[in-house]
Write a protein that holds these residues in place. Structure first.
Motif, PDB file in Angstrom:
ATOM      1  N   ASN A 107       0.843  -1.190   0.000  1.00  0.00           N
ATOM      2  CA  ASN A 107       0.000   0.000   0.000  1.00  0.00           C
ATOM      3  C   ASN A 107       0.885   1.249   0.000  1.00  0.00           C
ATOM      4  OD1 ASN A 107      -2.098  -1.761   0.145  1.00  0.00           O
ATOM      5  ND2 ASN A 107      -3.131  -0.753   1.852  1.00  0.00           N
ATOM      6  N   CYS A 108       0.561   2.171  -0.879  1.00  0.00           N
ATOM      7  CA  CYS A 108       1.378   3.368  -1.096  1.00  0.00           C
ATOM      8  C   CYS A 108       1.530   4.195   0.191  1.00  0.00           C
ATOM      9  CB  CYS A 108       0.705   4.205  -2.174  1.00  0.00           C
ATOM     10  SG  CYS A 108       1.516   5.751  -2.545  1.00  0.00           S
ATOM     11  N   GLY A 109       2.755   4.667   0.410  1.00  0.00           N
ATOM     12  CA  GLY A 109       3.024   5.476   1.606  1.00  0.00           C
ATOM     13  C   GLY A 109       2.311   6.816   1.612  1.00  0.00           C
ATOM     14  N   HIS A 110       1.822   7.258   0.454  1.00  0.00           N
ATOM     15  CA  HIS A 110       1.153   8.559   0.406  1.00  0.00           C
ATOM     16  C   HIS A 110      -0.228   8.511   1.049  1.00  0.00           C
ATOM     17  CE1 HIS A 110      -1.255  11.692  -1.904  1.00  0.00           C
ATOM     18  NE2 HIS A 110      -0.482  12.384  -1.092  1.00  0.00           N
ATOM     19  N   GLN A 111      -1.124   7.659   0.489  1.00  0.00           N
ATOM     20  CA  GLN A 111      -2.485   7.578   1.029  1.00  0.00           C
ATOM     21  C   GLN A 111      -2.998   6.145   0.974  1.00  0.00           C
ATOM     22  OE1 GLN A 111      -5.030  10.253   1.699  1.00  0.00           O
ATOM     23  NE2 GLN A 111      -3.303  11.588   2.069  1.00  0.00           N
ATOM     24  N   THR A 112      -2.081   5.181   1.048  1.00  0.00           N
ATOM     25  CA  THR A 112      -2.388   3.737   1.060  1.00  0.00           C
ATOM     26  C   THR A 112      -3.030   3.222  -0.236  1.00  0.00           C
ATOM     27  OG1 THR A 112      -4.591   3.834   2.085  1.00  0.00           O
ATOM     28  CG2 THR A 112      -2.712   3.767   3.578  1.00  0.00           C
ATOM     29  N   GLY A 113      -2.749   3.855  -1.354  1.00  0.00           N
ATOM     30  CA  GLY A 113      -3.253   3.349  -2.640  1.00  0.00           C
ATOM     31  C   GLY A 113      -2.725   1.946  -2.916  1.00  0.00           C
ATOM     32  N   PRO A 114      -3.519   1.108  -3.616  1.00  0.00           N
ATOM     33  CA  PRO A 114      -3.097  -0.275  -3.892  1.00  0.00           C
ATOM     34  C   PRO A 114      -2.053  -0.330  -5.009  1.00  0.00           C
ATOM     35  CG  PRO A 114      -5.227   0.170  -4.894  1.00  0.00           C
ATOM     36  CD  PRO A 114      -4.837   1.439  -4.205  1.00  0.00           C
TER      37      PRO A 114
ATOM     38  N   VAL B  78       4.036   2.912 -10.700  1.00  0.00           N
ATOM     39  CA  VAL B  78       3.245   4.142 -10.535  1.00  0.00           C
ATOM     40  C   VAL B  78       1.987   3.822  -9.744  1.00  0.00           C
ATOM     41  CG1 VAL B  78       2.070   6.034 -11.729  1.00  0.00           C
ATOM     42  CG2 VAL B  78       4.080   4.981 -12.760  1.00  0.00           C
ATOM     43  N   CYS B  79       1.766   4.527  -8.651  1.00  0.00           N
ATOM     44  CA  CYS B  79       0.571   4.309  -7.831  1.00  0.00           C
ATOM     45  C   CYS B  79      -0.683   4.737  -8.614  1.00  0.00           C
ATOM     46  CB  CYS B  79       0.680   5.106  -6.529  1.00  0.00           C
ATOM     47  SG  CYS B  79      -0.807   4.983  -5.521  1.00  0.00           S
ATOM     48  N   PRO B  80      -1.735   3.922  -8.591  1.00  0.00           N
ATOM     49  CA  PRO B  80      -2.922   4.257  -9.395  1.00  0.00           C
ATOM     50  C   PRO B  80      -3.732   5.429  -8.840  1.00  0.00           C
ATOM     51  CG  PRO B  80      -3.335   2.299  -8.078  1.00  0.00           C
ATOM     52  CD  PRO B  80      -1.891   2.643  -7.870  1.00  0.00           C
ATOM     53  N   TRP B  81      -3.498   5.810  -7.594  1.00  0.00           N
ATOM     54  CA  TRP B  81      -4.359   6.856  -7.030  1.00  0.00           C
ATOM     55  C   TRP B  81      -3.900   8.273  -7.402  1.00  0.00           C
ATOM     56  CZ3 TRP B  81      -6.229   5.332  -1.400  1.00  0.00           C
ATOM     57  CH2 TRP B  81      -7.105   4.245  -1.514  1.00  0.00           C
ATOM     58  N   HIS B  82      -2.665   8.626  -7.100  1.00  0.00           N
ATOM     59  CA  HIS B  82      -2.210  10.000  -7.397  1.00  0.00           C
ATOM     60  C   HIS B  82      -0.908  10.037  -8.179  1.00  0.00           C
ATOM     61  CE1 HIS B  82      -4.375  10.125  -3.411  1.00  0.00           C
ATOM     62  NE2 HIS B  82      -5.123  10.945  -4.120  1.00  0.00           N
ATOM     63  N   GLY B  83      -0.433   8.883  -8.614  1.00  0.00           N
ATOM     64  CA  GLY B  83       0.721   8.877  -9.523  1.00  0.00           C
ATOM     65  C   GLY B  83       2.091   8.886  -8.869  1.00  0.00           C
ATOM     66  N   SER B  84       2.191   8.700  -7.558  1.00  0.00           N
ATOM     67  CA  SER B  84       3.534   8.587  -6.962  1.00  0.00           C
ATOM     68  C   SER B  84       4.263   7.442  -7.647  1.00  0.00           C
ATOM     69  CB  SER B  84       3.447   8.308  -5.458  1.00  0.00           C
ATOM     70  OG  SER B  84       3.021   9.453  -4.777  1.00  0.00           O
ATOM     71  N   THR B  85       5.533   7.633  -7.918  1.00  0.00           N
ATOM     72  CA  THR B  85       6.314   6.654  -8.672  1.00  0.00           C
ATOM     73  C   THR B  85       7.505   6.203  -7.843  1.00  0.00           C
ATOM     74  OG1 THR B  85       5.636   7.790 -10.697  1.00  0.00           O
ATOM     75  CG2 THR B  85       7.485   6.272 -10.884  1.00  0.00           C
TER      76      THR B  85
ATOM     77  N   GLY C 166       6.414  12.545  -6.874  1.00  0.00           N
ATOM     78  CA  GLY C 166       5.434  12.656  -5.809  1.00  0.00           C
ATOM     79  C   GLY C 166       4.026  12.432  -6.314  1.00  0.00           C
ATOM     80  N   PRO C 167       3.024  12.650  -5.474  1.00  0.00           N
ATOM     81  CA  PRO C 167       3.057  13.415  -4.229  1.00  0.00           C
ATOM     82  C   PRO C 167       3.730  12.754  -3.024  1.00  0.00           C
ATOM     83  CG  PRO C 167       0.866  12.556  -4.591  1.00  0.00           C
ATOM     84  CD  PRO C 167       1.645  12.263  -5.840  1.00  0.00           C
ATOM     85  N   ALA C 168       3.970  11.448  -3.023  1.00  0.00           N
ATOM     86  CA  ALA C 168       4.700  10.879  -1.880  1.00  0.00           C
ATOM     87  C   ALA C 168       6.065  11.561  -1.801  1.00  0.00           C
ATOM     88  CB  ALA C 168       4.863   9.375  -2.070  1.00  0.00           C
TER      89      ALA C 168
HETATM   90  S1  FES Z   1      -2.008   6.901  -2.627  1.00  0.00           S
HETATM   91 FE1  FES Z   1      -0.354   6.538  -3.939  1.00  0.00          FE
HETATM   92  S2  FES Z   1       0.076   8.436  -4.771  1.00  0.00           S
HETATM   93 FE2  FES Z   1      -1.512   8.844  -3.405  1.00  0.00          FE
END
Ligand code: FES
Length: 284
Positions: A220-227, A243-250, A261-263
């Motif tokens: 789960n992504c460190g930014h907002q726990t995206g899968p 690339v995270c599917p929620w906000h694009g953190s790579t 970012g945004p992470a």
């Molecule tokens: S939850 Fe992954 S970039 Fe926001």
């Protein structure tokens, strides 16, 4: 208690979305690429906004002390100017982070930004008054600005410590992983170009084949726990990244480093190996 109840109501105030949603889209359209990453603090490994905020807060607080002392008008004026100028990059970094927050966090963040905007306006007025020789008015405006900045700081604290905005959401998963090597299944389950979802108890883990080896990171992504398992594998500067599917953190697969970012923090990586055809991972 009344203050806490009021702030908790802010999180539920759907009417704020009428401003927040289009503003968030506008910020994301305006701030892009390297500027966006730099303002998130990708280069720093931490969000940049809290660090930049030290400049206006420190300068304004110092000016408030000097305003209470005789013979310090000039120094207080300089500090008022430094704080007001320093608020601009701090606000830009905050706005950039805010645009990728969850809906509830954005509602609190919007009011946090408004309180700080009022504070900056009052301090700008204070600076103009001091420059034109009206130090008495300058002091009054500055103290009013300090009240606005204090409300902004309280809401900023609520965002960070209560709503967990801009904290590394993946780090806590590491504390749930037992010591020693953990079995995640047969190697055949891994296919090229497709991350494998696995779990250690309740902890989501993502395993990827890299050349002859395997890498594993918290799923789960460190930014907002995206899968992250639903994310896309891409190549950035010749390096395999996810690339995270929620906000694009790579994140770089080899070491979990955040590339975009945004992470602002790296994604926690686990040690991974294949023994006797079985995938095993352990704490780093
Ligand atoms: S939850 Fe992954 S970039 Fe926001």
């Amino acid at each position: 208690m009344a203050l806490r109840t009021m702030v908790e109501r802010l999180e539920m105030a759907g009417w704020l979305d009428r401003v927040g949603e289009p503003l968030g889209r506008g910020v994301q359209a305006l701030l892009r690429g390297r500027v966006r990453d730099a303002l998130h603090g990708v280069w720093l490994g931490h969000p940049l906004h809290p660090a930049l905020v030290q400049v206006p807060v420190g300068a304004w607080l110092s000016a408030a002390v000097l305003d209470a002392l005789p013979g310090t008008q000039r120094a207080a004026m300089v500090l008022t100017g430094v704080g007001t100028a320093g608020a601009v990059p701090a606000a830009l970094a905050g706005l950039n982070d805010w645009a990728s927050l969850s809906r509830e966090q954005r509602r609190t963040g919007l009011v946090h930004a408004c309180a700080n905007l009022v504070a900056v306006g009052l301090y700008a007025g204070s600076l103009v008054a001091r420059l034109t020789g009206d130090h008495r008015l300058g002091r009054r405006l500055a103290y009013a600005g300090m009240a606005g900045a204090s409300i902004g700081a309280y809401l900023g604290g609520h965002l960070s410590y209560r709503q967990a905005a801009a904290v590394n959401q993946a780090e806590a998963f590491l504390r749930q992983i037992p010591e020693g090597w953990q079995d995640l299944g047969a190697q055949e389950a891994l296919t090229d170009g497709k991350p494998l979802r696995a779990r250690i108890g309740e902890v989501p883990v993502l395993v990827t084949r890299t050349g002859d080896g395997v890498t594993a990171m918290i799923g789960n992504c460190g930014h907002q726990t995206g899968p992250l398992a639903d994310g896309e594998l891409v190549s950035v500067d010749g390096e395999d990244c996810l690339v995270c599917p929620w906000h694009g953190s790579t994140f770089r697969l080899a070491d979990g480093a955040v590339v975009h970012g945004p992470a602002a923090s790296d994604q926690p990586l686990l040690r991974a190996r294949v023994v006797g055809g079985r995938i095993q991972v352990s704490l780093p």
